[in-house]
Design an enzyme around this catalytic site. Sequence first.
Site, PDB file in Angstrom:
ATOM      1  N   GLU A 276       7.644  21.257   9.985  1.00  0.00           N
ATOM      2  CA  GLU A 276       6.375  21.511  10.678  1.00  0.00           C
ATOM      3  C   GLU A 276       6.005  20.287  11.508  1.00  0.00           C
ATOM      4  OE1 GLU A 276       3.611  22.104   7.501  1.00  0.00           O
ATOM      5  OE2 GLU A 276       4.550  23.972   6.858  1.00  0.00           O
ATOM      6  N   LYS A 278       3.687  17.191  12.599  1.00  0.00           N
ATOM      7  CA  LYS A 278       2.731  16.337  11.876  1.00  0.00           C
ATOM      8  C   LYS A 278       1.533  16.130  12.790  1.00  0.00           C
ATOM      9  CE  LYS A 278       2.413  12.186   9.002  1.00  0.00           C
ATOM     10  NZ  LYS A 278       1.078  11.729   9.329  1.00  0.00           N
ATOM     11  N   ARG A 283      -7.221  15.165   7.425  1.00  0.00           N
ATOM     12  CA  ARG A 283      -6.744  16.040   6.356  1.00  0.00           C
ATOM     13  C   ARG A 283      -7.951  16.586   5.610  1.00  0.00           C
ATOM     14  NH1 ARG A 283      -1.991  14.538   2.113  1.00  0.00           N
ATOM     15  NH2 ARG A 283      -1.917  16.512   1.015  1.00  0.00           N
ATOM     16  N   ARG A 298      -9.435  13.395   2.632  1.00  0.00           N
ATOM     17  CA  ARG A 298      -8.215  12.960   1.945  1.00  0.00           C
ATOM     18  C   ARG A 298      -8.584  12.105   0.742  1.00  0.00           C
ATOM     19  NH1 ARG A 298      -4.746   9.265   0.928  1.00  0.00           N
ATOM     20  NH2 ARG A 298      -2.563   9.339   1.545  1.00  0.00           N
ATOM     21  N   GLU A 328      -4.855  20.307   8.358  1.00  0.00           N
ATOM     22  CA  GLU A 328      -5.214  19.175   9.208  1.00  0.00           C
ATOM     23  C   GLU A 328      -6.114  19.712  10.312  1.00  0.00           C
ATOM     24  OE1 GLU A 328      -3.857  16.241   8.233  1.00  0.00           O
ATOM     25  OE2 GLU A 328      -4.113  14.902   9.943  1.00  0.00           O
ATOM     26  N   PHE A 368      -1.782  23.993   5.939  1.00  0.00           N
ATOM     27  CA  PHE A 368      -0.375  23.793   5.588  1.00  0.00           C
ATOM     28  C   PHE A 368      -0.036  24.031   4.118  1.00  0.00           C
ATOM     29  CE2 PHE A 368      -2.155  19.446   6.327  1.00  0.00           C
ATOM     30  CZ  PHE A 368      -2.179  19.001   5.005  1.00  0.00           C
ATOM     31  N   ARG A 443       3.743  10.896  -4.437  1.00  0.00           N
ATOM     32  CA  ARG A 443       4.579  10.827  -3.240  1.00  0.00           C
ATOM     33  C   ARG A 443       5.995  11.169  -3.672  1.00  0.00           C
ATOM     34  NH1 ARG A 443       3.162   8.581   1.581  1.00  0.00           N
ATOM     35  NH2 ARG A 443       1.413   7.408   0.757  1.00  0.00           N
ATOM     36  N   LYS A 449       8.174  12.747   5.759  1.00  0.00           N
ATOM     37  CA  LYS A 449       7.651  12.599   7.129  1.00  0.00           C
ATOM     38  C   LYS A 449       8.614  11.795   7.989  1.00  0.00           C
ATOM     39  CE  LYS A 449       4.528   8.887   5.674  1.00  0.00           C
ATOM     40  NZ  LYS A 449       3.166   8.431   5.527  1.00  0.00           N
TER      41      LYS A 449
HETATM   42  P1  ATP Z   1       0.026   8.801   7.401  1.00  0.00           P
HETATM   43  O1  ATP Z   1      -0.696   7.504   7.579  1.00  0.00           O
HETATM   44  O2  ATP Z   1       1.459   8.782   7.866  1.00  0.00           O
HETATM   45  O3  ATP Z   1      -0.727  10.001   7.866  1.00  0.00           O
HETATM   46  P2  ATP Z   1      -0.717   9.227   4.690  1.00  0.00           P
HETATM   47  O4  ATP Z   1      -0.469   8.200   3.648  1.00  0.00           O
HETATM   48  O5  ATP Z   1      -2.117   9.455   5.135  1.00  0.00           O
HETATM   49  O6  ATP Z   1       0.243   8.932   5.877  1.00  0.00           O
HETATM   50  P3  ATP Z   1       1.262  11.087   3.844  1.00  0.00           P
HETATM   51  O7  ATP Z   1       1.209  11.999   2.708  1.00  0.00           O
HETATM   52  O8  ATP Z   1       2.206   9.984   3.757  1.00  0.00           O
HETATM   53  O9  ATP Z   1      -0.218  10.623   4.175  1.00  0.00           O
HETATM   54  O10 ATP Z   1       1.650  11.906   5.125  1.00  0.00           O
HETATM   55  C1  ATP Z   1       1.263  13.217   5.247  1.00  0.00           C
HETATM   56  C2  ATP Z   1      -0.028  13.307   6.038  1.00  0.00           C
HETATM   57  O11 ATP Z   1       0.228  13.984   7.250  1.00  0.00           O
HETATM   58  C3  ATP Z   1      -1.035  14.135   5.303  1.00  0.00           C
HETATM   59  O12 ATP Z   1      -1.950  13.298   4.653  1.00  0.00           O
HETATM   60  C4  ATP Z   1      -1.703  14.979   6.384  1.00  0.00           C
HETATM   61  O13 ATP Z   1      -2.960  14.432   6.686  1.00  0.00           O
HETATM   62  C5  ATP Z   1      -0.843  14.828   7.609  1.00  0.00           C
HETATM   63  N1  ATP Z   1      -0.274  16.088   8.133  1.00  0.00           N
HETATM   64  C6  ATP Z   1      -0.280  16.464   9.426  1.00  0.00           C
HETATM   65  N2  ATP Z   1       0.367  17.606   9.609  1.00  0.00           N
HETATM   66  C7  ATP Z   1       0.807  18.007   8.402  1.00  0.00           C
HETATM   67  C8  ATP Z   1       1.568  19.126   7.955  1.00  0.00           C
HETATM   68  N3  ATP Z   1       2.007  20.066   8.770  1.00  0.00           N
HETATM   69  N4  ATP Z   1       1.848  19.205   6.629  1.00  0.00           N
HETATM   70  C9  ATP Z   1       1.422  18.250   5.782  1.00  0.00           C
HETATM   71  N5  ATP Z   1       0.707  17.158   6.148  1.00  0.00           N
HETATM   72  C10 ATP Z   1       0.410  17.031   7.451  1.00  0.00           C
END
Ligand code: ATP
Length: 615
Positions: A276, A278, A283, A298, A328, A368, A443, A449
């Site tokens: 998918e 990003k 979030r 979040r 998101e 998502f 995690r 990602k």
């Molecule tokens: P980052 O700073 O890279 O966003 P993070 O620590 O906030 O990282 P991670 O779980 O590492 O969060 O990365 C996933 C994040 O990507 C989720 O917190 C979400 O907000 C965002 N996101 C965007 N699109 C999607 C998607 N299609 N599916 C899941 N998460 C998504």
Amino acid sequence: MKFLNVAEFFEKIEQANSRLDMMKHLAEMLGQANEQEIASLIYLSQGKLGPDYKNIEAGMGEQYVLESIAKISGYKKEELQKKYKEQGDLGLVAQEILSKKKQSSLYTEELTVNKVFANFLKIATTSGTGSQESKIKLLAELLNSAQPLEAKFITRVPLGQLRLGTGDPTLMDSLAVNYLNEFQTKEKKLVQELETKYKKPEDLQRQLRMRLREKIEEKYNIFPDLGKIAEMLKQKGLNGLNQIEITVGVPIRPTLAERMNTGEEIIEKLGNCAIEGKYDGLRLQCHKNENTVTIYSRNLEEMTAMFPDIVQGIRTEIKAKTMIFEGEALAVNEITGEFEAFQVTIQRKRKHEVKEFSEKVPLKLFVFDCMYLNGKNLMPLPFQERQEKLNEIITERKIVDLPERIVTSNALEVNSFFDQAIEKGLEGIIAKDLNAPYIAGARKFAWIKLKRSYKGELHDTIDAVIIGYLKGRGQRTVFGLGALLAAVYNPERDVFESIAKIGTGLSEEQLKQFAHDLEKLKTKQKPARVDSVLNPDVWVEPKIVIEVNADEITKSPVHTTAQQEFGTGLALRFPRLVKIRTDKQAEDCTHTDEIIKMYKNQKHVQVIKQEGSEN
Ligand code: ATP
């Protein structure tokens, strides 16, 4: 339980210089509380008045607190203010003042945990005209009956500055200590199994405690209210844990993504998987109970009031009675249909002019995942099945939509989907394991990602927590701030390990803001959960998370990240501040094991590059 007893424990916890000592004192204190007071005691130990998602705040600034102290002591506010300036901690001022009080109290009562907590709750819920005076009176009532040591902690709570240094992991460990006997009796097979591996009694005990802590944490991840969890344990022992279930209106701790650098690596790891885009927005975790919609960040803070358009979209476009799901939210240009940059979306994170901005910057929610539907917990189901359910119930798709997705086992397709995503202005892609359950609060490789790489060598930024700062010289002394000392979090040790000194990238405006925020977090000594060889001029409670970019991760004897793994620490080379992450709590910053993976991965990439340049 008498509050004086609690204050004595708090004093010991504050002075403990090892996590083990802290845990021991906490366990002993929690062991002495009864069913009616254990939840309040847990919140007080966290320096809070309830679980984070309930946003219960005393709403008392320093001025109110100073007035409360003045009211019961006979000291003038100006005198107290002067002392506060000298000491930098109103708790210490209250303690000192009460030990030499000028006027004697007419009526005092022995304070209990319940009495103290009840007054704090009243302070938090008092609003409207005259509330200022009522809050001052309620705090003064407590201080009037307090011993000096009690006053120290009573004063700090409404200011949000308890600073015991206990994190939730340490609290969970302390709960595990108290139920270890019952666990051993119930889990005979596990005990036998571990006995063959761990011969020393202390090692066996530690392993058992860790297993029980994992069980408690599993519940905490779907019900992040340690007060309630401790109460259930007190009432029913370990059976109480079984009654903690996923609940509409209680946010779940979010699942998190691992990182990888290429489509090939992703396919090697997951095989056939979903890919998918990003989306670079906010979030949101949404809870629907018939027509009632609640939205959490979040960080699990309630934000429903900020998104009236999304709330309406959920009400009208989702065909479900009860549901917990995540997506998101992103600003989309209504005319071109293009995704807007994060800076545009973030304007919607506001308390005022909400309606105006919901029209000016309309959002779309890309859903998502779905964790709960019509009374059923979907978390254990494979991702693919959860998606099928989402497809069935989200049909209209004007405000609430589903992300674009492909399912593939072909790395070239992954890479080309990635390129298209970048072209559309997305941040990269997220690959999802089709068979994985929803793993709350962890995690894991269920999500991976792949982000667009930055100019530097590192493929991703790092989220670090500020643990101290060095005073500046020259122009920067205006704000008393030179460089920030930052750390990452090691959940196994429940400590923050230093990783970088960040001296560049701060604008004057940022410097000013930091100086102001950090002033409030100052601590007299190194916080108990901080591991650092460097001694900054000022230590601060680990709270503010910053996103940092760097050229690479290098070994360094002056930092402590991953010291256990390499014998020497890891550090960021040429770190630069990107932005402040207000959506993360300290423990949500980058973890030590992620840094280790990034370090190893970077070495791997460097070897490949060197080989490439030799050919
Ligand atoms: P980052 O700073 O890279 O966003 P993070 O620590 O906030 O990282 P991670 O779980 O590492 O969060 O990365 C996933 C994040 O990507 C989720 O917190 C979400 O907000 C965002 N996101 C965007 N699109 C999607 C998607 N299609 N599916 C899941 N998460 C998504």
